[in-house]
Each structure stands twice: as C-alpha cells, then as structure tokens.
Design an enzyme around this catalytic site. Structure first.
Site, PDB file in Angstrom:
ATOM      1  N   LYS A  35      52.437  18.713  12.319  1.00 37.10           N
ATOM      2  CA  LYS A  35      51.394  18.119  13.175  1.00 37.10           C
ATOM      3  C   LYS A  35      50.150  17.812  12.338  1.00 37.10           C
ATOM      4  CE  LYS A  35      49.939  22.800  14.500  1.00 37.10           C
ATOM      5  NZ  LYS A  35      50.052  23.844  15.540  1.00 37.10           N
ATOM      6  N   TYR A 257      19.731  20.027  -1.255  1.00 35.13           N
ATOM      7  CA  TYR A 257      18.993  19.962   0.010  1.00 35.13           C
ATOM      8  C   TYR A 257      18.473  21.331   0.415  1.00 35.13           C
ATOM      9  CZ  TYR A 257      20.455  15.172   0.815  1.00 35.13           C
ATOM     10  OH  TYR A 257      20.641  13.819   0.712  1.00 35.13           O
TER      11      TYR A 257
HETATM   12  C1  LIG Z   1      50.700  24.944  14.902  1.00 31.71           C
HETATM   13  C2  LIG Z   1      51.795  25.695  15.553  1.00 31.71           C
HETATM   14  C3  LIG Z   1      52.730  26.408  14.795  1.00 31.71           C
HETATM   15  C4  LIG Z   1      52.595  26.581  13.295  1.00 31.71           C
HETATM   16  O1  LIG Z   1      51.615  27.565  13.043  1.00 31.71           O
HETATM   17  P1  LIG Z   1      51.262  28.062  11.560  1.00 31.71           P
HETATM   18  O2  LIG Z   1      50.302  29.159  11.768  1.00 31.71           O
HETATM   19  O3  LIG Z   1      50.662  26.900  10.869  1.00 31.71           O
HETATM   20  O4  LIG Z   1      52.539  28.482  10.953  1.00 31.71           O
HETATM   21  C5  LIG Z   1      53.790  26.995  15.457  1.00 31.71           C
HETATM   22  N1  LIG Z   1      53.912  26.901  16.797  1.00 31.71           N
HETATM   23  C6  LIG Z   1      53.016  26.246  17.565  1.00 31.71           C
HETATM   24  C7  LIG Z   1      53.192  26.202  19.037  1.00 31.71           C
HETATM   25  C8  LIG Z   1      51.916  25.646  16.975  1.00 31.71           C
HETATM   26  O5  LIG Z   1      51.013  25.012  17.735  1.00 31.71           O
END
Ligand SMILES: *Cc1c(COP(=O)(O)O)cnc(C)c1O
Length: 359
Positions: A35, A257
């Site tokens: 994702k 800054y």
């Molecule tokens: C993002 C996500 C994962 C992966 O999680 P990580 O901590 O990156 O391994 C697994 N399951 C769901 C439902 C997620 O939203």
C-alpha cells in the site's frame, strides 16, 4: 517532482526481506503489503520484484490495485479497506480483487449488487484495535450469511483481524486480541490472517494461514528496541543528496532558521540539497546522523525546505567536498535511527520521501 535528492530501491534487499518473512512464518502464505505505493518504493516495481516469491499482494484501496493491474500484476490483490461504493465493486469484479468487508454498509452494497459476480471476501473481526471490523459476537452470523450469499465465492471466504500493539511484546494486548479472534472464529473452517510484520517476527501463535508483512519487506524493524540487523533485514531504499556548499564558521555563529544551533568552536560545515520538500523529516533534531564519505556526521540546526546543514569538522581524513553525496538513510544508516531522532516512525519517512521523490 524533479529535485537533486535521489532514491535508489534495492531489489535484492526486497527479495531477501520477503525470504526472511517466509522463514519466520514457514507454514503461512504471504500477502506482501504494498500500500501507499509500496511505502514509497513504487508499488508496480516492488510487485514485479516480489512477484516470483509472494503468494499475493495487499493494498489499502481499489485505486491502488488498479495501478497494479495496469502495471501487469496478475496475482491476487487484497483491498484492506474493502470497497466504498458500487463503482469499487464493479472494478473489483473486472479486475478480480479480493475485498475486505468490515462494516454494515458494505454488506448492503453487496446485497444490492446487480451484476453477476462472486466476490472473494474477507470478513474483518475487530479483536480489540477498534478501528475496522465487526464485533466478535457477530462473526458466526455474518460468516454464515456471506458463505451463502449469491455474490460471494464461498471457496475464498476468509477471516482477518489486525493488531494494535504487536510491536510491544511485553504488553498482553496482542495475546488478548489473538484469544478474542480465535474465540470469535471458533468452529469456522476458513483461512485466517492476523499478522503484520511485528507479529510475523515474534507472535508465532498468530501466523495462521496468511501473514501480511509490510514494513519488514522494506528493511525496517517494527520494534523501537531492536534494530533491523537483529532480524537480518536489509534496507530496500537509499536516500541520497549532494553537498552544495562547504564552509568555515566561527565559534558562536548560529545555523539555520531561528538560529537554533550555535557553533561551540570554530568549525567547518556542509550544506546538503535535501529538505522537507524531499521528504526529509522536518522534525529531525540536531544530532540526527547523516552518512557521508564513509562515516556518520550530524545534522546541525533546523531542517529547511530544500537544505540541511551538517558538521564537516570530523571528516579530516576524507574531507567533505561540494559534489559529494550524503546518505540520509539506506544501507549504511538505518531509517529507523532517523525516524527516532525525528520523533516519528520509519513508515512515515519512507512514504513521504519515496512518494515525493518518485521512487
Ligand atoms: C499496513 C497493514 C499491514 C502491514 O503492517 P506492517 O506493520 O507494515 O507490517 C498489515 N495488515 C493491515 C491490515 C495493514 O493495514
């Protein structure tokens, strides 16, 4: 966005880290979680690299899956947030996507769907994270409804849940969630999926039929007290930017800054063409490590939009010159360390930099 800073993705590291996930959960199939454009690593490219070794992919939403199908990825793709409307269902039917169902309105949309298609559905159980999912007491009723639903493929009906605190093994939360999930699903004969990366690495009881590793594929440790080396993970992204100025400052001079950092002595500094516009975290504190010419140095003063300043004083043996490349994180410097110094998590930094820079 075209900028000086550059990102390199390491295919062999992605493959190695997936192998590590499979070694940790040898009896489970794998949804590689890609994702958010594969946490900034480019989802189509990452899917292509993992393709021979993963069983399936998971993304958040339907548009992310469209990109993968357009990129030629034909493995199963699970949509972790499921569908929001009828268009999503039409696309899911066309592209053969696997859909999470976590709330009532999604069931209504499914009941009202007018075209002939049997969807691959995963029923989400809220085992205690209280974000998405149905309450445990409803799972038997809903599973039976879906199993007999004319628009559901009964052979691919799955059950899933997600952990809130798998990265904190000392808390009882995950054990409680595992028990709640198992109790809710008792007697139901269907494939089950519970584990994110942290759980793949330490919660063997929760590996079940399918695991869902994300962050570990990119070479980052989900635990604040254990680094990537302790799990034999390799950095999948290196983020670099060029030095554009090296100059000498006097004791008492302030840098950047708000003049937050003052030179304790006469010293040499280097300016690197990378800032928060490139995804370098603005809240990285003075002292955040930066790797350059074979050793670490430190960030001095505030991170600006396009630049940071680092200490060049300790590089006498291998002096920093204009045109040298600094590694902000990657093979030599863990993104986890940078995240900690910026009071954030590697997930955020990888997504921001990768997606701003276009990995
Ligand atoms: C993002 C996500 C994962 C992966 O999680 P990580 O901590 O990156 O391994 C697994 N399951 C769901 C439902 C997620 O939203």
């Amino acid at each position: 966005m075209k900028r000086s800073a550059r990102i390199t993705v390491h295919p062999e590291a992605l493959q190695h880290n997936l192998k590590r996930a499979k070694e940790c959960a040898p009896d489970s199939k794998v949804f590689s979680v890609i994702k958010a454009n594969a946490y900034g690593h480019n989802s189509v490219a990452t899917a292509g690299i993992l393709y021979p070794d993963t069983d399936a992919f998971a993304v958040s939403c339907v548009p992310e899956a469209v990109v993968l199908r357009e990129g030629g990825i034909d493995l199963p793709i699970k949509i972790l947030q499921g569908y929001q409307n009828n268009d999503d269902l039409n696309i899911a039917a066309d592209l053969n996507l696997r859909l999470m169902v976590h709330e009532e309105r999604q069931l209504t949309l499914l009941d009202q769907y007018s075209k002939k298609h049997k969807f691959d559905i995963t029923l989400k159980v809220d085992s205690g994270m209280h974000r998405l999912g149905f309450q445990p007491e409803r799972i038997h009723e809903l599973f039976t409804k879906l199993k007999n639903h004319p628009q559901v493929n009964p052979d691919n009906l799955m059950l899933a849940t997600h952990f809130s605190s798998a990265d904190e093994p000392d808390k009882s939360t995950t054990q409680d969630q595992i028990s709640t999930f198992n109790k809710a699903c008792e007697g139901i004969n269907a494939p089950k999926s519970l584990s994110n990366s942290a759980s793949v690495l330490v919660w063997k009881d929760a590996h079940a039929d399918w695991v869902r590793p994300g962050i570990m594929l990119y070479g980052s440790s989900p635990f604040t007290d254990k680094d990537r080396d302790s799990f034999d993970l390799q950095a999948a992204m290196t983020f670099e930017a060029p030095v554009i100025s090296v100059h000498d400052l006097k004791k008492g001079d302030c840098i950047g800054y708000s003049a937050t950092w003052q030179c304790p002595k006469d010293m040499q500094v280097a300016v690197i063409a990378c800032g928060y516009a490139d995804g370098y975290p603005r809240h990285a504190a003075s002292g955040t490590p930066v790797w350059i010419n074979g050793k670490t140095t430190e960030l001095l003063g505030r991170v600006a939009m396009d630049m940071i300043v680092v200490n060049a004083d300790d590089h006498k043996e291998n002096p920093i010159k204009v045109g040298d490349w600094a590694e902000l994180w990657g093979k030599n410097l863990s993104v986890d360390t940078v995240a900690e110094k910026a009071e954030t998590i590697p997930y955020e930094i990888l997504c921001n930099a990768g997606n701003l820079r276009g990995a």
